[in-house]
Design a protein around this motif. Structure first.
Motif, PDB file in Angstrom:
ATOM      1  N   TRP A 172       0.746  -1.238  -0.037  1.00 36.47           N
ATOM      2  CA  TRP A 172       0.285  -0.173   0.076  1.00 36.47           C
ATOM      3  C   TRP A 172       0.859   1.210  -0.118  1.00 36.47           C
ATOM      4  CZ3 TRP A 172      -0.016   3.691   3.711  1.00 36.47           C
ATOM      5  CH2 TRP A 172       0.633   3.577   4.717  1.00 36.47           C
ATOM      6  N   VAL A 173       1.778   1.258   0.834  1.00 35.26           N
ATOM      7  CA  VAL A 173       2.945   2.319   0.688  1.00 35.26           C
ATOM      8  C   VAL A 173       3.431   2.731  -0.590  1.00 35.26           C
ATOM      9  CG1 VAL A 173       5.144   3.167   1.603  1.00 35.26           C
ATOM     10  CG2 VAL A 173       3.763   1.683   3.106  1.00 35.26           C
ATOM     11  N   PHE A 174       3.981   1.682  -1.393  1.00 36.10           N
ATOM     12  CA  PHE A 174       4.407   1.915  -2.617  1.00 36.10           C
ATOM     13  C   PHE A 174       2.928   2.291  -3.902  1.00 36.10           C
ATOM     14  CE2 PHE A 174       7.260  -1.550  -1.244  1.00 36.10           C
ATOM     15  CZ  PHE A 174       8.075  -0.642  -0.668  1.00 36.10           C
ATOM     16  N   GLN A 175       1.948   1.713  -3.595  1.00 33.59           N
ATOM     17  CA  GLN A 175       0.773   2.350  -4.237  1.00 33.59           C
ATOM     18  C   GLN A 175       0.803   3.660  -3.953  1.00 33.59           C
ATOM     19  OE1 GLN A 175      -2.072  -0.783  -3.017  1.00 33.59           O
ATOM     20  NE2 GLN A 175      -1.765  -2.024  -4.848  1.00 33.59           N
ATOM     21  N   GLU A 176       0.476   4.279  -2.655  1.00 34.61           N
ATOM     22  CA  GLU A 176       0.207   5.306  -2.461  1.00 34.61           C
ATOM     23  C   GLU A 176       1.191   6.367  -3.005  1.00 34.61           C
ATOM     24  OE1 GLU A 176      -2.530   6.944  -0.836  1.00 34.61           O
ATOM     25  OE2 GLU A 176      -3.367   5.173  -1.484  1.00 34.61           O
ATOM     26  N   MET A 177       2.605   5.842  -2.985  1.00 39.47           N
ATOM     27  CA  MET A 177       3.779   6.889  -3.454  1.00 39.47           C
ATOM     28  C   MET A 177       3.455   6.876  -5.002  1.00 39.47           C
ATOM     29  SD  MET A 177       5.813   7.803  -1.317  1.00 39.47           S
ATOM     30  CE  MET A 177       7.254   8.264  -2.261  1.00 39.47           C
ATOM     31  N   LYS A 178       2.985   5.928  -5.877  1.00 38.84           N
ATOM     32  CA  LYS A 178       2.899   6.107  -7.089  1.00 38.84           C
ATOM     33  C   LYS A 178       1.680   7.007  -7.319  1.00 38.84           C
ATOM     34  CE  LYS A 178       2.677   4.821 -11.543  1.00 38.84           C
ATOM     35  NZ  LYS A 178       3.991   5.189 -12.382  1.00 38.84           N
TER      36      LYS A 178
END
Ligand SMILES: *Cc1c(COP(=O)(O)O)cnc(C)c1O
Length: 230
Positions: A172-178
């Protein structure tokens, strides 16, 4: 041993790219060599590594003259304003900018050298108290302010995800960053690009690549565990 580890990491990067329909060239591997002796860096260099990540100014200034000229040094750690001057002309990218004051310090040193210094904005996406970086909400206003600095160029975002046992916990962290990088790109701010997403470390770089990382920072996975006891 470093050669085998590098090959192993390379293979995992390739597979993560395949799984997510991305090209291998879209992802840059940063070999995080902090605390490691110069022999280890040279070994990695001989195996083809050209991007090295360090988190201390002093380690960059010590290692810089001992490595070939075509090495690209990446400052990935917290940077104090009074130390910017020692590395501003040595680094290819500063990943860890999280305040206007730091960006202003980089601006003034960069101007002295007539350089434009590429930077990333560090985002503390998971809101961990122990970590540097701005919140998701603070990122855009900070970027708007920094965009006015002529000798600093924002190329994207960086995050250090939480330490977890299962890398899926960080997806989720990486998805939110994207998502955040797309939102910011859509604002079309002058002097701001959003093509770099620096995210993913030894424990979670494959998940990060699946979610859009363009730079992964791998230390332990290449050089083995670090010894901080001396
Ligand atoms: C140390 C460090 C890394 C590499 O961590 P590993 O888990 O050893 O791969 C990546 N990014 C930053 C900012 C670091 O400080």
């Amino acid at each position: 041993m470093i050669q085998e580890q590098l090959e192993h990491v390379e293979e995992k990067i390739c597979r993560a790219c395949e799984r997510s329909g991305r090209k291998r060239e879209e992802v840059t591997l940063i070999a995080v060599s902090k605390t490691k002796p110069i022999e280890d860096l040279k070994e990695a260099y001989d195996c083809g590594a050209r991007f090295f990540g360090e988190n201390k100014v002093q380690e960059i200034t010590e290692k810089y003259p001992q490595m070939p000229q075509d090495v690209k040094w990446h400052m990935i750690g917290h940077l104090q304003r009074n130390k910017v001057k020692y590395i501003v002309d040595k680094v290819a990218l500063i990943h860890s900018v999280d305040s206007l004051r730091l960006a202003q310090a980089i601006q003034s040193e960069a101007a002295k050298h007539q350089l434009v210094v590429p930077i990333l904005i560090e985002v503390n996406m998971a809101g961990e108290e122990s970590k540097f970086g701005v919140s998701k909400e603070e990122a855009l206003p900070l970027i708007q302010q920094i965009s006015a600095l002529e000798n600093v160029h924002i190329e994207g975002l960086m995050t250090i995800a939480p330490y977890v046992d299962d890398p899926e916990e960080n997806r989720w962290v990486f998805q939110e960053m994207k998502k955040l990088s797309i939102d910011i790109r859509e604002k079309n701010i002058d002097n701001v690009d959003m093509y770099v997403l620096s995210m993913g470390m030894t424990g979670d770089y494959e998940v990060a690549i699946e979610e859009g990382a363009t730079m992964v920072r791998v230390g332990t996975g290449i050089f083995g565990s670090r010894n901080y006891s001396f």
